[in-house]
Write a protein that holds these residues in place. Structure first.
Motif, mmCIF file in Angstrom:
data_model
loop_
_atom_site.group_PDB
_atom_site.id
_atom_site.type_symbol
_atom_site.label_atom_id
_atom_site.label_comp_id
_atom_site.label_asym_id
_atom_site.label_seq_id
_atom_site.Cartn_x
_atom_site.Cartn_y
_atom_site.Cartn_z
ATOM 1 N N ASP A 48 1.014 -2.023 -0.018
ATOM 2 C CA ASP A 48 0.412 0.277 -0.124
ATOM 3 C C ASP A 48 0.546 1.312 0.002
ATOM 4 O O ASP A 48 0.408 2.434 -1.009
ATOM 5 C CB ASP A 48 -1.106 -0.322 1.009
ATOM 6 C CG ASP A 48 -1.974 -1.092 0.973
ATOM 7 O OD1 ASP A 48 -2.130 -1.642 -0.449
ATOM 8 O OD2 ASP A 48 -2.326 -1.477 2.000
ATOM 9 N N THR A 49 2.239 1.179 0.851
ATOM 10 C CA THR A 49 3.068 2.578 0.596
ATOM 11 C C THR A 49 3.622 2.727 -0.492
ATOM 12 O O THR A 49 3.705 3.834 -0.801
ATOM 13 C CB THR A 49 3.591 1.955 1.525
ATOM 14 O OG1 THR A 49 3.294 1.716 2.887
ATOM 15 C CG2 THR A 49 5.026 3.280 1.688
ATOM 16 N N SER A 108 0.537 3.825 -2.502
ATOM 17 C CA SER A 108 0.231 5.334 -2.647
ATOM 18 C C SER A 108 2.009 6.539 -3.104
ATOM 19 O O SER A 108 1.539 7.410 -2.831
ATOM 20 C CB SER A 108 -0.089 5.701 -0.858
ATOM 21 O OG SER A 108 0.685 5.291 -0.419
ATOM 22 N N TYR A 158 11.286 -2.289 -0.166
ATOM 23 C CA TYR A 158 11.279 -1.470 0.693
ATOM 24 C C TYR A 158 12.297 -0.971 1.624
ATOM 25 O O TYR A 158 12.313 0.078 1.940
ATOM 26 C CB TYR A 158 9.425 -1.220 1.521
ATOM 27 C CG TYR A 158 9.412 -0.007 1.951
ATOM 28 C CD1 TYR A 158 9.684 -0.199 4.293
ATOM 29 C CD2 TYR A 158 9.145 0.935 1.843
ATOM 30 C CE1 TYR A 158 9.330 0.875 4.575
ATOM 31 C CE2 TYR A 158 8.489 2.373 3.041
ATOM 32 C CZ TYR A 158 9.428 1.847 4.418
ATOM 33 O OH TYR A 158 8.666 3.010 5.632
ATOM 34 N N ASN A 203 8.992 10.183 8.203
ATOM 35 C CA ASN A 203 8.163 8.598 8.779
ATOM 36 C C ASN A 203 8.831 8.146 10.177
ATOM 37 O O ASN A 203 7.475 7.603 10.784
ATOM 38 C CB ASN A 203 8.276 7.324 7.999
ATOM 39 C CG ASN A 203 7.246 7.762 7.362
ATOM 40 O OD1 ASN A 203 6.448 8.633 7.151
ATOM 41 N ND2 ASN A 203 7.579 6.439 5.788
#
Length: 291
Positions: free
Chosen positions: A2-3, A6, A67, A87
């Motif tokens: 999802d990161t 987005s 990631y 973050n």
């Protein structure tokens, strides 16, 4: 996942400042065909757009690995540094719940150099019958980021900046305390199977051949479920190509005929033979594995 979805547009712009650098870091994630597909794009931004598209399509595990690569190499891209810094300021330690038969680990390990690395978990569990009739059906799940119940094990560890010369062990061993412990399935020792014997006999030759480009053979082995997911993840964490291949072959032999037989068939694949032409000089016929 999802990161990445987005942030896809921003990541394309940030990484396009040096697309070749991030591609080099993805050598163990992408197959040769995927790498070539990215390289064929007309511009740096399009290359990164194709890279992210491939990564996202490969699923959650690959997205997490990508990631982690971004986080490890954030210093190479100015915008990424700001992204991870923002973050980090809003992050907090996750809430966990584990009953007395379960384990949740949320360790954070940074900047470690070692010859070997082990994060093995050994835990006890009740039998399947007691788990099914116990508190899972009766109780509601507690409010937590990670919930492990009735013998469950969750590993949410974060590892960064770790350099290991040899093997890494992330195995989980669960023992059953109940007398109703399921009886283990008996099977022929792997060293007695003809396919396993063939692989063991030619282990040195296979290692020398496959070490030239371990990524392709690992992708095929994983895609065809020749090894278990946990074994695949462990071999992918080994930095040296030769050590990757040695670990892979050892696991194949340990798994027995159910892994060794399809692996020998895989070595007959045209794409595999084109990538590893020296395979044609190795006599891998099954009869060579018999006494």
């Amino acid at each position: 996942m999802d990161t990445l979805k987005s942030m896809q547009d921003k990541l394309c712009m940030w990484l396009s400042s040096d697309p070749e650098y991030i591609l080099d870091q993805c050598g163990d994630i992408l197959s040769r065909n995927q790498f070539r597909k990215v390289e064929q794009q007309s511009s740096a931004v399009e290359k990164m757009r194709m890279l992210l598209k491939i990564i996202i399509e490969m699923g959650e595990d690959t997205c997490q690995r990508f990631y982690d690569i971004l986080k490890q190499h954030q210093a190479h891209y100015q915008q990424l540094q700001q992204f991870f810094a923002d973050n980090a300021q809003g992050s907090c330690r996750p809430k966990v719940f584990a009953d007395n038969n379960s384990v949740v680990t949320t360790r954070e390990i940074k900047d470690v150099k070692a010859k070997s690395f082990s994060m093995r978990i050994d835990t006890g569990s009740r039998s399947t019958e007691s788990c099914q009739s116990g508190e899972i059906a009766a109780g509601q799940a507690p409010q937590a980021d990670y919930v492990a119940r009735s013998g469950g094990v969750i590993c949410a560890d974060k590892i960064s900046g770790v350099t290991i010369d040899g093997a890494m062990d992330f195995s989980v061993q669960t023992s059953y305390a109940s007398a109703a412990k399921p009886k283990a399935v008996e099977r022929m020792p792997s060293s007695q199977g003809p396919s396993a014997k063939t692989i063991q006999k030619h282990k040195v030759e296979l290692t020398e051949c496959l070490r030239a480009e371990p990524s392709l053979i690992l992708q095929h082995v994983h895609a065809e479920s020749i090894v278990r997911d946990d074994q695949y993840q462990r071999v992918m964490n080994i930095p040296q190509p030769e050590d990757k291949v040695i670990y892979l072959i050892d696991r194949l032999i340990d798994n027995g005929e159910e892994s060794c037989s399809p692996f020998l068939k895989l070595l007959e694949n045209a794409e595999i033979l084109n990538t590893y032409p020296k395979l044609k000089k190795i006599d891998l016929s099954i009869q060579n594995g018999r006494e």
